[in-house]
Design a protein around this motif. Structure first.
Motif, PDB file in Angstrom:
ATOM      1  N   LEU A  31     -73.824  10.855  51.438  1.00  0.00           N
ATOM      2  CA  LEU A  31     -73.761  11.802  50.324  1.00  0.00           C
ATOM      3  C   LEU A  31     -72.330  11.966  49.833  1.00  0.00           C
ATOM      4  O   LEU A  31     -72.093  12.094  48.630  1.00  0.00           O
ATOM      5  CB  LEU A  31     -74.350  13.142  50.772  1.00  0.00           C
ATOM      6  N   ALA A  32     -71.367  11.956  50.755  1.00  0.00           N
ATOM      7  CA  ALA A  32     -69.968  12.065  50.355  1.00  0.00           C
ATOM      8  C   ALA A  32     -69.559  10.906  49.447  1.00  0.00           C
ATOM      9  O   ALA A  32     -68.821  11.080  48.470  1.00  0.00           O
ATOM     10  CB  ALA A  32     -69.074  12.106  51.589  1.00  0.00           C
ATOM     11  N   LEU A  51     -61.946  14.007  43.300  1.00  0.00           N
ATOM     12  CA  LEU A  51     -63.191  14.551  42.754  1.00  0.00           C
ATOM     13  C   LEU A  51     -64.219  14.762  43.860  1.00  0.00           C
ATOM     14  O   LEU A  51     -64.878  15.812  43.928  1.00  0.00           O
ATOM     15  CB  LEU A  51     -63.745  13.612  41.684  1.00  0.00           C
ATOM     16  N   GLY A  52     -64.375  13.767  44.738  1.00  0.00           N
ATOM     17  CA  GLY A  52     -65.364  13.887  45.803  1.00  0.00           C
ATOM     18  C   GLY A  52     -65.096  15.064  46.710  1.00  0.00           C
ATOM     19  O   GLY A  52     -66.034  15.738  47.179  1.00  0.00           O
ATOM     20  N   ALA A  56     -67.628  18.109  47.207  1.00  0.00           N
ATOM     21  CA  ALA A  56     -68.066  18.372  48.578  1.00  0.00           C
ATOM     22  C   ALA A  56     -67.817  19.830  48.950  1.00  0.00           C
ATOM     23  O   ALA A  56     -68.654  20.480  49.587  1.00  0.00           O
ATOM     24  CB  ALA A  56     -67.342  17.442  49.540  1.00  0.00           C
ATOM     25  N   LEU A  57     -66.671  20.362  48.545  1.00  0.00           N
ATOM     26  CA  LEU A  57     -66.373  21.773  48.780  1.00  0.00           C
ATOM     27  C   LEU A  57     -67.428  22.661  48.129  1.00  0.00           C
ATOM     28  O   LEU A  57     -67.945  23.595  48.752  1.00  0.00           O
ATOM     29  CB  LEU A  57     -64.990  22.108  48.228  1.00  0.00           C
ATOM     30  N   ALA A 384     -72.811  22.331  57.791  1.00  0.00           N
ATOM     31  CA  ALA A 384     -72.896  22.021  56.362  1.00  0.00           C
ATOM     32  C   ALA A 384     -72.092  20.763  56.031  1.00  0.00           C
ATOM     33  O   ALA A 384     -72.538  19.911  55.262  1.00  0.00           O
ATOM     34  CB  ALA A 384     -72.394  23.210  55.542  1.00  0.00           C
ATOM     35  N   THR A 385     -70.901  20.626  56.596  1.00  0.00           N
ATOM     36  CA  THR A 385     -70.104  19.419  56.324  1.00  0.00           C
ATOM     37  C   THR A 385     -70.772  18.185  56.909  1.00  0.00           C
ATOM     38  O   THR A 385     -70.577  17.075  56.404  1.00  0.00           O
ATOM     39  CB  THR A 385     -68.680  19.565  56.889  1.00  0.00           C
ATOM     40  N   ALA A 386     -71.584  18.359  57.971  1.00  0.00           N
ATOM     41  CA  ALA A 386     -72.307  17.212  58.527  1.00  0.00           C
ATOM     42  C   ALA A 386     -73.266  16.622  57.513  1.00  0.00           C
ATOM     43  O   ALA A 386     -73.584  15.427  57.554  1.00  0.00           O
ATOM     44  CB  ALA A 386     -73.056  17.626  59.794  1.00  0.00           C
TER      45      ALA A 386
END
Length: 392
Positions: A31-32, A51-52, A56-57, A384-386
């Motif tokens: 997804l990243a 941008l990514g 993502a943030l 969430a970052t996972a």
């Protein structure tokens, strides 16, 4: 080694009642990577963040229940150094104005196409060869009421999978228009083989039926007053002579609802292209508090032949179409979408896409309560970052 749904979610699957499955091993894209490959609308000079990283943030904050650009900026400012490093924010954290300018200039179609295609590959749909299973795809629109400027609010038409409330396509309806012209562009990028497109009466249009059939799919469409002659034909079918073929009962929200369905194979001559079966659905709804009873009869047509869809399957498709309404309710209640005052450029649409993506990820992780899921990811941002490492 690419991450999988099990690898990324095994740390918190114990908090929910679900089974986490691995996606297909081929053509894996995280997804990243999807977020990082989107066209960047900013000038090269003066860029401080990738941008990514910014998208993502935004996604991680929305997974934690952030409702506004200010809430996303506060989440960034309050995050620890380790989390910022995982997101690629090694310098200063962006403020709400920076995020607003970025989202307002994003290509909305590119964002929706990239996110929708990734979710379509990732979503846990029935496994099988095309034609072996029926996948329900609900088409429905929603107005982002808080985006209203000069009397006009952003209106979005979405296509969501029945089984998991996951939006895999979205288009913005042009100002001073309606959803009908946006129907074909919405579905153009979706492989409709083995898919049954369901929609309300607005989309019971001959051109829409032809478009779905030409693309290899099937349709199930509700018939109301906008197709007067067709509705009159359906009402005249010998429903009294047809036995009851499916009955479903559901209770919730203070009411009990009973649906009775009859199916009739139609002969050539019905005023709708490729229609093979007609349905009469009688809905009886009882308010448990007041005892008030409401009865309503709805007619529908479908291109599905009897050997491909039983009455029970048709009843399920009719009922599950309204899962998209539940999705819209979540966006309004849990995420306060209608109260949002994000209005500039494509920012209202981008925020709606992030909400769709967050809800889709939560559903795929097995959450049935989105508010509880947001609480979980707010207190455990590492989970969430996972999600950014999930592959499809």
């Amino acid at each position: 080694m690419p991450s999988s749904r099990i690898g990324a979610l095994q740390r918190h699957c114990e908090d929910i009642d679900s089974t986490c499955l691995d996606p297909a091993p081929s053509q894996l894209t995280s997804l990243a990577e999807v977020l990082g490959r989107l066209p960047d609308p900013r000038r090269v000079r003066g860029r401080r963040y990738r941008l990514g990283s910014l998208l993502a943030l935004c996604l991680v904050a929305v997974l934690g229940g952030a409702r506004s650009l200010a809430a996303i900026a506060r989440f960034a400012a309050d995050s620890d150094a380790g989390l910022r490093e995982r997101l690629g924010l090694t310098a200063y954290t962006p403020n709400a104005s920076t995020l607003g300018r970025l989202l307002a200039r994003l290509d909305g179609d590119a964002l929706d196409d990239a996110v929708g295609a990734w979710l379509a590959r990732y979503a846990a749909d029935p496994v099988g060869e095309p034609g072996d299973t029926l996948v329900g795809l609900a088409v429905d629109g929603k107005t982002v009421r808080g985006s209203r400027t000069d009397g006009t609010a952003v209106h979005l038409l979405a296509a969501a999978l029945h089984a998991c409330q996951t939006v895999i396509a979205q288009r913005q309806v042009a100002a001073k228009s309606n959803e009908i012209p946006a129907f074909a562009p919405l579905l153009d990028r979706i492989d409709l083989r083995g898919v049954v497109v369901t929609a309300d009466a607005m989309h019971t249009q001959r051109a829409h039926a032809e478009h779905v059939i030409t693309a290899g799919g099937h349709y199930l469409l509700v018939v109301k007053g906008n197709q007067k002659k067709l509705r009159k034909q359906l009402r005249r079918l010998p429903w009294r002579d047809i036995p009851l073929q499916a009955r479903t009962t559901r209770a919730g929200h203070g009411r009990r609802e009973v649906r009775r369905l009859k199916v009739c194979t139609v002969q050539p001559g019905l005023l709708f292209p490729h229609a093979v079966q007609a349905m009469e659905v009688k809905r009886r709804r009882t308010n448990r508090r007041t005892g008030k009873v409401e009865t309503k009869t709805v007619y529908a047509v479908t291109s599905l032949p009897p050997q491909q869809a039983s009455p029970a399957q048709l009843a399920e498709l009719v009922q599950d179409h309204w899962s998209v309404e539940a999705l819209h309710h979540i966006r309004d209640v849990t995420y306060g979408e209608d109260a949002s005052r994000v209005r500039t450029g494509t920012a209202p649409r981008a925020m709606a896409t992030l909400r769709n993506l967050a809800i889709g990820l939560m559903r795929q992780a097995g959450w049935t309560n989105i508010a509880a899921a947001a609480d979980h990811y707010r207190s455990r941002p590492q989970h969430a970052t996972a999600m950014l490492r999930l592959t499809a």
